[in-house]
Design an enzyme around this catalytic site. Structure first.
Site, short mmCIF file in Angstrom:
data_model
loop_
_atom_site.label_atom_id
_atom_site.label_comp_id
_atom_site.label_asym_id
_atom_site.label_seq_id
_atom_site.Cartn_x
_atom_site.Cartn_y
_atom_site.Cartn_z
N GLY A 165 0.99 -1.41 0.28
CA GLY A 165 0.23 0.93 0.39
C GLY A 165 0.63 1.11 -0.07
O GLY A 165 1.77 1.47 0.75
N GLY A 219 -0.41 4.23 0.14
CA GLY A 219 -1.32 5.64 1.02
C GLY A 219 -0.38 6.21 1.79
O GLY A 219 1.00 5.97 2.33
N PHE A 220 -0.77 6.96 2.80
CA PHE A 220 -0.22 7.83 3.86
C PHE A 220 0.53 6.46 4.56
O PHE A 220 1.40 7.50 5.18
CB PHE A 220 -1.47 8.25 4.83
CG PHE A 220 -2.09 9.87 4.10
CD1 PHE A 220 -1.39 10.00 4.18
CD2 PHE A 220 -3.51 9.66 3.61
CE1 PHE A 220 -1.27 11.39 3.13
CE2 PHE A 220 -3.62 10.27 3.08
CZ PHE A 220 -2.74 11.45 3.14
N GLY A 221 0.37 5.66 4.91
CA GLY A 221 0.73 4.57 5.71
C GLY A 221 1.92 4.02 5.47
O GLY A 221 2.65 4.20 5.56
N VAL A 245 -1.78 -7.20 -4.85
CA VAL A 245 -1.66 -8.59 -3.52
C VAL A 245 -2.78 -9.12 -3.41
O VAL A 245 -4.09 -8.72 -3.04
CB VAL A 245 -0.92 -7.77 -2.60
CG1 VAL A 245 -1.09 -9.14 -1.27
CG2 VAL A 245 -0.14 -7.35 -2.57
N GLU A 251 -18.63 17.55 3.84
CA GLU A 251 -17.77 18.09 2.63
C GLU A 251 -18.12 17.68 1.34
O GLU A 251 -18.43 19.25 0.68
CB GLU A 251 -16.30 17.01 2.54
CG GLU A 251 -15.24 17.55 4.03
CD GLU A 251 -14.12 17.11 3.90
OE1 GLU A 251 -13.68 17.00 5.10
OE2 GLU A 251 -14.10 15.71 3.28
N ASP A 302 -6.25 1.99 8.01
CA ASP A 302 -7.14 1.67 7.98
C ASP A 302 -7.58 0.80 8.47
O ASP A 302 -9.01 0.22 8.86
CB ASP A 302 -8.37 2.38 6.94
CG ASP A 302 -8.47 4.00 6.75
OD1 ASP A 302 -8.41 4.42 7.64
OD2 ASP A 302 -8.77 4.37 5.35
N ALA A 339 -6.01 9.95 8.10
CA ALA A 339 -4.87 10.42 7.81
C ALA A 339 -3.45 10.60 8.87
O ALA A 339 -2.33 10.18 8.62
CB ALA A 339 -4.40 11.30 6.72
#
Length: 433
Positions: free
Chosen positions: A19, A21-23, A87, A179, A308, A324
């Site tokens: 992944g 993303g942020f992590g 994966v 939003e 997440d 995030a």
């Protein structure tokens, strides 16, 4: 593809990060100077700034404004390689990652940051009628439906049908739903007011449905009430304790009531990546991995889960929120724990530091909470703070400059610069007429 071709050299421990993303990205970056080799695997080639996805979905920003190629972001990190692949599963006993279209990656340590998708709570058939917002593809589909709705309304000869196309229902009163709902009236009533002849965008009806007692339930009651009031001031019809029972091609059923709406968007829940099931770890109701305090999987200290996908319990018994900043902190901590393990040291428990919560509602409207909710404020100051923080966290100098310019343009003119419907996109999805 095999691990022997994917990494160098074999004498160093191999860390696979699933992944980007942020992590995953923050974990990979935190391993920059570590005596390990790193392989980042992602199904897309880009890191996505998810907090601004709703602005792509509503034609304020273009996809490239909030995304950067993962290879570009890690280009100077000599111990890191990037693989574009999905994966399929993880074999914890063999320490092997199996890729969907063939190939394997052997690892010494594994960081799983595969994220989550939207959950329809057992009603998967609703996804085609009410798309969620997690990826660029999701954002572009929502943008298409949002823009096409006005085009079809322009051609309607029946007043009721035209109004149904000018009615937008957003399911879920969390940050995503708030939003989306908050920005749509501003775009339609001000940015599109002179663009149509038969369908008046000022007649837009935006309905926000929240199944709980209040919007932004993760915030304090005061902030939630302010957000509710701001949404209504913007022209959004907010309904709480409103459980959706059915969605079809004509609209949304809320209990016995039917809302005629040809365009429905979903922001009501998350479901963890199904990859979690292959880890052989205990899962919570949302499918997240119940990790140890040091972010490792029970029984497999070489596997760490972040973002997440991880259910991380804090000292107060509550779970770390799926936002995030939390994913960034978890990613960095997982990397540091791997460095400790490589050095022969014990891994340390993760401690989440809540630096504050922000949610934007619309033009010059936002809510902010800091110091664990003791400091709360809203309005223009919170909105400006939200703008500044999001600009600073965007990946890449170019993106920061472009987004700042687009926001300035939209603020002055009320117009959005990404209102393009590409050839072949004008048709509405099957089931919508």
């Amino acid at each position: 593809m095999s691990s022997s071709r994917a990494v160098t050299p074999r004498s160093r421990p191999h860390v696979v990060v699933i992944g980007g993303g942020f992590g995953g990205l923050y974990a990979a970056r935190a391993l920059r100077n570590a005596p390990v080799t790193v392989t980042v695997v992602d199904r897309t080639n880009h890191h996505l700034f998810q907090p601004l996805l709703y602005q792509v979905a509503t034609a304020t920003l273009s996809p490239a404004d909030i995304a950067q190629p993962i290879r570009f972001l890690l280009r100077k990190q000599r111990n890191a390689a990037v693989i574009l692949a999905e994966v399929d599963r993880v074999d914890p006993d063999a320490r092997m990652v199996h890729l969907l279209h063939g190939g394997t990656l052997r690892y010494d340590y594994l960081i799983v940051a595969a994220g989550a998708r939207h959950s329809y709570f057992g009603n998967g058939e609703w996804e085609g009628l009410a798309p969620g917002l997690k990826t660029l593809d999701d954002a572009l589909e929502i943008r298409r439906r949002f823009l096409v709705a006005f085009e079809i309304a322009e051609q309607c000869t029946d007043a009721a049908e035209r109004q149904a196309w000018l009615t937008f229902v957003v399911v879920g009163g969390g940050p995503t739903g708030v939003e989306l709902a908050g920005i749509m009236p501003d775009i339609a009533k001000r940015g599109m007011r002179e663009d149509f002849r038969n369908a008046d965008p000022a007649n837009i009806r935006v309905v926000l449905l929240e199944g709980g007692a209040r919007v932004l339930p993760a915030f304090g009651e005061r902030s939630s009430e302010r957000a509710h009031e701001d949404l209504e001031a913007l022209g959004v019809e907010v309904r709480v304790n409103a459980m959706v029972t059915r969605i079809d091609a004509k609209g949304v059923h809320v209990g016995e009531e039917f809302l005629p709406a040809r365009t429905v968007f979903w922001g009501a829940g998350n479901a963890a990546s199904p990859l979690a099931r292959s880890l052989g770890a205990p899962l919570d109701k949302a499918g997240r991995v119940r990790v140890n305090s040091d972010l490792t999987v029970p029984g497999h200290t070489e596997i760490l889960v972040v973002g997440d996908l991880a259910a991380v319990e804090q000292q107060n018994g509550q779970l770390v929120p799926g936002v995030a900043p939390a994913a960034m902190q978890e990613g960095r901590w997982a990397a540091r724990n791997i460095i400790r393990a490589v050095r022969g040291e014990e891994m340390r428990p993760f401690r989440y530091v809540n630096k504050g919560d922000l949610a934007t509602i619309g033009r010059e409207r936002a809510v902010a909470e800091f110091a664990n909710g003791r400091l709360k404020f809203g309005g223009r100051l919170a909105w400006l703070l939200w703008l500044f923080i999001h600009i600073m966290y965007l990946a890449g100098f170019r993106n920061r400059v472009i987004v700042l310019m687009e926001w300035a343009y939209a603020y002055v003119t009320y117009r959005r610069g990404a209102r393009i419907i590409r050839s072949g996109e004008a048709g509405y999805p099957a089931g919508r007429t």
